[in-house]
Design a protein around this motif. Sequence first.
Motif, mmCIF file in Angstrom:
data_model
loop_
_atom_site.group_PDB
_atom_site.id
_atom_site.type_symbol
_atom_site.label_atom_id
_atom_site.label_comp_id
_atom_site.label_asym_id
_atom_site.label_seq_id
_atom_site.Cartn_x
_atom_site.Cartn_y
_atom_site.Cartn_z
ATOM 1 N N LEU A 32 -4.844 -6.893 8.708
ATOM 2 C CA LEU A 32 -4.554 -6.064 7.698
ATOM 3 C C LEU A 32 -2.826 -6.048 7.285
ATOM 4 N N LEU A 33 -2.149 -6.187 8.608
ATOM 5 C CA LEU A 33 -0.746 -6.246 8.568
ATOM 6 C C LEU A 33 -0.066 -7.486 8.474
ATOM 7 N N SER A 34 -1.045 -8.407 8.554
ATOM 8 C CA SER A 34 -0.479 -9.686 8.301
ATOM 9 C C SER A 34 -0.864 -10.476 6.902
ATOM 10 N N ALA A 35 -1.257 -9.500 5.926
ATOM 11 C CA ALA A 35 -1.654 -9.857 4.526
ATOM 12 C C ALA A 35 -0.515 -9.914 3.628
ATOM 13 N N GLN A 36 0.626 -9.581 4.089
ATOM 14 C CA GLN A 36 1.547 -9.479 3.054
ATOM 15 C C GLN A 36 2.414 -10.783 3.269
ATOM 16 N N LYS A 37 2.377 -11.442 2.288
ATOM 17 C CA LYS A 37 3.114 -12.973 2.232
ATOM 18 C C LYS A 37 3.588 -13.142 1.131
ATOM 19 N N PRO A 38 5.080 -12.694 1.086
ATOM 20 C CA PRO A 38 6.037 -12.810 -0.111
ATOM 21 C C PRO A 38 6.093 -14.278 -0.301
ATOM 22 N N LEU A 39 6.151 -14.690 -1.529
ATOM 23 C CA LEU A 39 6.047 -15.897 -1.945
ATOM 24 C C LEU A 39 7.688 -16.410 -2.577
ATOM 25 N N SER A 40 8.939 -15.286 -2.666
ATOM 26 C CA SER A 40 9.936 -15.643 -3.075
ATOM 27 C C SER A 40 10.611 -16.412 -1.714
ATOM 28 N N GLU A 41 11.426 -17.205 -1.863
ATOM 29 C CA GLU A 41 12.113 -17.795 -0.996
ATOM 30 C C GLU A 41 13.562 -17.843 -1.339
ATOM 31 N N PRO A 42 14.671 -17.604 -0.483
ATOM 32 C CA PRO A 42 14.263 -16.618 0.903
ATOM 33 C C PRO A 42 13.217 -15.424 0.166
ATOM 34 N N PRO A 43 12.517 -14.879 1.142
ATOM 35 C CA PRO A 43 11.959 -13.420 0.634
ATOM 36 C C PRO A 43 12.840 -12.498 0.014
ATOM 37 N N HIS A 44 12.340 -11.916 -1.288
ATOM 38 C CA HIS A 44 13.202 -10.819 -1.796
ATOM 39 C C HIS A 44 12.813 -9.307 -1.336
ATOM 40 N N HIS A 45 13.804 -8.784 -0.967
ATOM 41 C CA HIS A 45 13.428 -7.556 0.034
ATOM 42 C C HIS A 45 12.387 -6.866 -0.757
ATOM 43 N N ASP A 46 12.375 -6.743 -2.001
ATOM 44 C CA ASP A 46 11.365 -5.709 -3.056
ATOM 45 C C ASP A 46 9.952 -6.367 -3.296
ATOM 46 N N ILE A 52 2.606 -4.245 -1.174
ATOM 47 C CA ILE A 52 1.783 -3.151 -0.640
ATOM 48 C C ILE A 52 1.365 -2.291 -1.484
ATOM 49 N N GLN A 53 2.217 -2.071 -2.660
ATOM 50 C CA GLN A 53 1.843 -1.116 -3.332
ATOM 51 C C GLN A 53 0.462 -1.605 -4.181
ATOM 52 N N HIS A 54 0.168 -2.949 -4.481
ATOM 53 C CA HIS A 54 -1.000 -3.464 -4.934
ATOM 54 C C HIS A 54 -2.139 -3.621 -4.010
ATOM 55 N N GLN A 55 -1.767 -3.771 -2.538
ATOM 56 C CA GLN A 55 -2.878 -3.881 -1.792
ATOM 57 C C GLN A 55 -3.508 -2.480 -1.401
ATOM 58 N N THR A 56 -2.529 -1.370 -1.079
ATOM 59 C CA THR A 56 -2.940 0.036 -0.707
ATOM 60 C C THR A 56 -3.881 0.561 -2.095
ATOM 61 N N SER A 57 -3.587 0.172 -3.573
ATOM 62 C CA SER A 57 -4.191 0.462 -4.389
ATOM 63 C C SER A 57 -5.723 -0.144 -4.278
ATOM 64 N N GLU A 58 -5.780 -1.491 -3.932
ATOM 65 C CA GLU A 58 -7.017 -2.023 -3.880
ATOM 66 C C GLU A 58 -8.217 -1.405 -2.872
ATOM 67 N N LEU A 59 -7.355 -0.915 -1.585
ATOM 68 C CA LEU A 59 -8.057 -0.129 -0.705
ATOM 69 C C LEU A 59 -8.522 1.162 -1.282
ATOM 70 N N TRP A 60 -7.820 1.853 -2.051
ATOM 71 C CA TRP A 60 -8.451 3.130 -2.795
ATOM 72 C C TRP A 60 -9.656 2.793 -3.530
ATOM 73 N N LEU A 61 -9.171 1.794 -4.297
ATOM 74 C CA LEU A 61 -10.293 1.217 -5.421
ATOM 75 C C LEU A 61 -11.421 0.939 -4.725
ATOM 76 N N LYS A 62 -11.665 0.294 -3.464
ATOM 77 C CA LYS A 62 -12.872 -0.066 -2.713
ATOM 78 C C LYS A 62 -13.392 1.238 -2.239
ATOM 79 N N LEU A 63 -12.719 2.313 -2.007
ATOM 80 C CA LEU A 63 -13.224 3.621 -1.523
ATOM 81 C C LEU A 63 -13.954 4.166 -2.819
ATOM 82 N N ILE A 64 -13.248 4.303 -3.969
ATOM 83 C CA ILE A 64 -13.996 4.806 -5.375
ATOM 84 C C ILE A 64 -15.361 3.983 -5.596
#
Length: 281
Positions: A32-46, A52-64
Amino acid sequence: MSKENIRSLEKGIQLDVPERDNYGGYLCLDVLLSAQKPLSEPPHHDEMLFIIQHQTSELWLKLIVHELQAAIECVQTNRLGRASKILARIKQVQRQLFAQWAVLETLTPSEYMEFRHVFGKASGFQSVQYRQVEFLLGNKNKKMVKVFPKKSESRMILENVLNAPSIYDVFIAYLAKEGYAVPKTLLGRDFSEPHVYNEQLMEVLVSVYHQPETHWKVYALCEQLVDVEQSFQLWRFRHMKTVERIIGFKTGSGGSSGVDFLKKALELTFFPELLRLRTEL
């Protein structure tokens, strides 16, 4: 710091727990915690926030999805009380999804534009689980399935849900089974098509609302369905306003018209009779 300020471990606390048996192992946090893979180079802070916003949304959608499927089974097996309990949980999950938009809204337009280009054509429009939720609630749309490649697992999942009865369909079937005067045209219909407002069904539901104590299980489930729909609409609205705040009226990353597309979604309804009957009471 004095020794008095150092908290000692209680004797019963488990020590040296193997990783597979501990908290992280049970939750598969290494994955779970290794699934955040930014594509910007160098990685943009935001970009981390965005992912994470969209990954957590998908987890809640999975529960729904999980809970809606269970609620459908409960209605099909005459357990309306249990179905109402499940829908009450779904509403609380929806509250989490709604509140999350406030976190994404801390992302300013200039910050977003610094990494928006890196995820190409990826878009929430392509969320399989979001579309599953819409189909399970009754907003069927065959065209949406075409967003996903032919013979892909995503497409097969959606086709199965598209052709299965929604929670409203099984609720209507329950009413008929219990002797309510449900029009036969609503039974055994093509479930891949969305439910269309039916005047006779509304009359049945109006009668339920005129005597809620007599029809309490049905009445209570109706109100739970209305709650879920309202929560879904509030989420849609907050989504639209968040997009408007961050990208204005630019085209969405998946090719949609962006804010205008999201505004049109606000006109869609899952349970039209349950909303219309308020006017008739």
